[in-house]
Design a protein around this motif. Structure first.
Motif, short mmCIF file in Angstrom:
data_model
loop_
_atom_site.label_atom_id
_atom_site.label_comp_id
_atom_site.label_asym_id
_atom_site.label_seq_id
_atom_site.Cartn_x
_atom_site.Cartn_y
_atom_site.Cartn_z
N ASP A 183 50.51 41.94 38.22
CA ASP A 183 50.83 43.16 37.49
C ASP A 183 51.50 42.77 36.17
O ASP A 183 52.52 42.08 36.18
CB ASP A 183 51.79 44.00 38.35
CG ASP A 183 52.18 45.31 37.69
OD1 ASP A 183 52.09 45.38 36.45
OD2 ASP A 183 52.57 46.23 38.42
N PRO A 184 50.93 43.18 35.04
CA PRO A 184 51.47 42.71 33.75
C PRO A 184 52.95 43.03 33.58
O PRO A 184 53.68 42.28 32.94
CB PRO A 184 50.63 43.46 32.71
CG PRO A 184 49.85 44.48 33.45
CD PRO A 184 49.77 44.04 34.89
N ASP A 185 53.40 44.15 34.17
CA ASP A 185 54.80 44.51 34.00
C ASP A 185 55.73 43.60 34.80
O ASP A 185 56.86 43.38 34.42
CB ASP A 185 55.03 45.96 34.44
CG ASP A 185 54.24 46.91 33.58
OD1 ASP A 185 54.03 46.59 32.40
OD2 ASP A 185 53.79 47.95 34.10
N GLU A 186 55.19 43.09 35.90
CA GLU A 186 56.04 42.30 36.78
C GLU A 186 56.12 40.83 36.39
O GLU A 186 57.18 40.25 36.32
CB GLU A 186 55.48 42.34 38.21
CG GLU A 186 56.05 43.45 39.05
CD GLU A 186 55.40 43.44 40.43
OE1 GLU A 186 55.18 42.33 40.96
OE2 GLU A 186 55.11 44.53 40.93
N SER B 16 55.52 37.39 32.46
CA SER B 16 56.36 36.35 31.89
C SER B 16 55.95 34.96 32.37
O SER B 16 56.14 33.99 31.65
CB SER B 16 57.83 36.60 32.21
OG SER B 16 57.99 36.66 33.61
N ARG C 24 44.54 40.34 27.67
CA ARG C 24 45.98 40.00 27.70
C ARG C 24 46.18 38.49 27.58
O ARG C 24 47.05 38.02 26.85
CB ARG C 24 46.61 40.53 28.99
CG ARG C 24 48.12 40.56 28.94
CD ARG C 24 48.68 41.38 30.09
NE ARG C 24 48.54 40.70 31.36
CZ ARG C 24 47.89 41.17 32.42
NH1 ARG C 24 47.28 42.33 32.36
NH2 ARG C 24 47.84 40.47 33.52
#
Ligand code: C2E
Ligand code: MG
Ligand code: MG
Ligand code: MG
Length: 274
Positions: free
Chosen positions: A206-209, A212, A241
């Motif tokens: 998940d890109p939000d999670e 990094s 992404r």
């Protein structure tokens, strides 16, 4: 054994419990025959450039076993047994030979990634064997990237000698499944690497999670001047992404599944004519 094969051959099926030694012995005996009788074959998964209209740069060679009773087996069903029994060495030699024979038939700029085992690095003449195959098939060493998985980490000492010898030949080295293993970051510094392959766990996170991790690996690759490749790209969003994060190349079902040689070849850019 049959139950074990079935469990491993069907994705999503829970692994059964079995006696590890018994399985290793019987699968090992069959695998020995399989190598001798040419029951193994290779598929080729395209690796594409992320910043150049997804141009096909080359492929990763992925081994399969056409088992006389159980049908096509994925590497998860036999590579671990091969590692435990030492058969990974003759299996790996078969893979190298079949890979280079195939590469020789493709346009000169085609790149090929080949998985090797940490065990190969303990074979004193591994680099010599690679060189002999390169000479036999007349491929350019820089066309070849050997992948070492981070889950079977290289050990300090003699394995580094073999890696240096491979590098001297002009063959490139990649650290596979990056982010899943327990290699200290110093390994990236000490081993003469050319490429890191981000494990699909981080590609697909998940890109939000966990973006990094993918971003951190991209920064690390840039700082160490390593080619950054993302594995397991399944959606156009992931591809975009990763491109933004600085990954130069990617592979995954979004672009193509592992393919028979002829199907891969059809995707290659047409060789420039004189
Ligand atoms: P790997 O080297 O990390 O190879 C990538 C694996 O991810 C392949 O599985 C490939 O089919 C799969 N994959 C590719 N794109 C996607 C995607 O978008 N989504 C998902 N879910 N999976 C994707 P495969 O072919 O089953 O190989 C599994 C592992 O077996 C390889 O992982 C590698 O570690 C090992 N292996 C394969 N061929 C060889 C070989 O010739 N020698 C050695 N020593 N190991 C091999
Ligand atoms: Mg690999
Ligand atoms: Mg991998
Ligand atoms: Mg992997």
């Amino acid at each position: 054994d049959i139950a074990m094969y079935a469990a491993k051959a069907l994705p999503g099926t829970a692994a059964l419990h079995y006696d590890e030694d018994m399985t290793a012995t019987s699968v090992g005996a069959e695998l020995q025959d399989a190598i001798r009788d040419e029951q193994l074959f290779l598929l080729f998964q395209p690796i594409v450039a992320l910043d150049e209209g997804h141009r096909v740069l080359g492929a990763e060679a992925l081994v399969r076993w056409n088992h006389p009773v159980h049908g096509t087996l994925a590497p998860d069903a036999f590579i671990p047994v091969a590692e435990r029994t030492g058969l990974i060495v003759p299996l790996g030699r078969w893979v190298l030979r079949a890979s280079l024979r195939q590469l020789a038939a493709w346009p000169a700029g085609t790149l090929l990634n080949i998985n090797i085992s940490a065990r190969d690095l303990r074979e004193p003449d591994f680099a010599g064997a690679v060189k002999a195959l390169i000479d036999e098939y007349g491929v350019t060493p820089a066309q070849i990237t050997l992948e070492i998985t981070e889950s079977m980490p290289v050990e300090p000492g003699d394995s580094f000698t073999v890696l240096d010898e491979l590098r001297t030949l002009g063959v490139k080295l990649a650290l596979d499944d990056f982010g899943t293993g327990s290699s200290p970051l110093s390994l990236l510094h000490d081993v003469p690497l050319d490429e890191v392959k981000l494990d699909r766990t981080f590609t697909q996170a998940d890109p939000d999670e966990r973006v990094s991790v993918a971003a951190g690996v991209a920064h690390l690759a840039e700082a160490l001047k390593l080619h950054a490749v993302a594995e397991g790209v399944e959606t156009p969003q992931q591809a975009e992404r990763l491109r933004e994060l600085g990954y130069q190349a990617a592979q995954g079902y979004h672009f193509a599944r592992p393919l028979p040689a002829a199907d891969f070849e059809a995707l290659l850019p047409v060789e420039a004519s004189a």
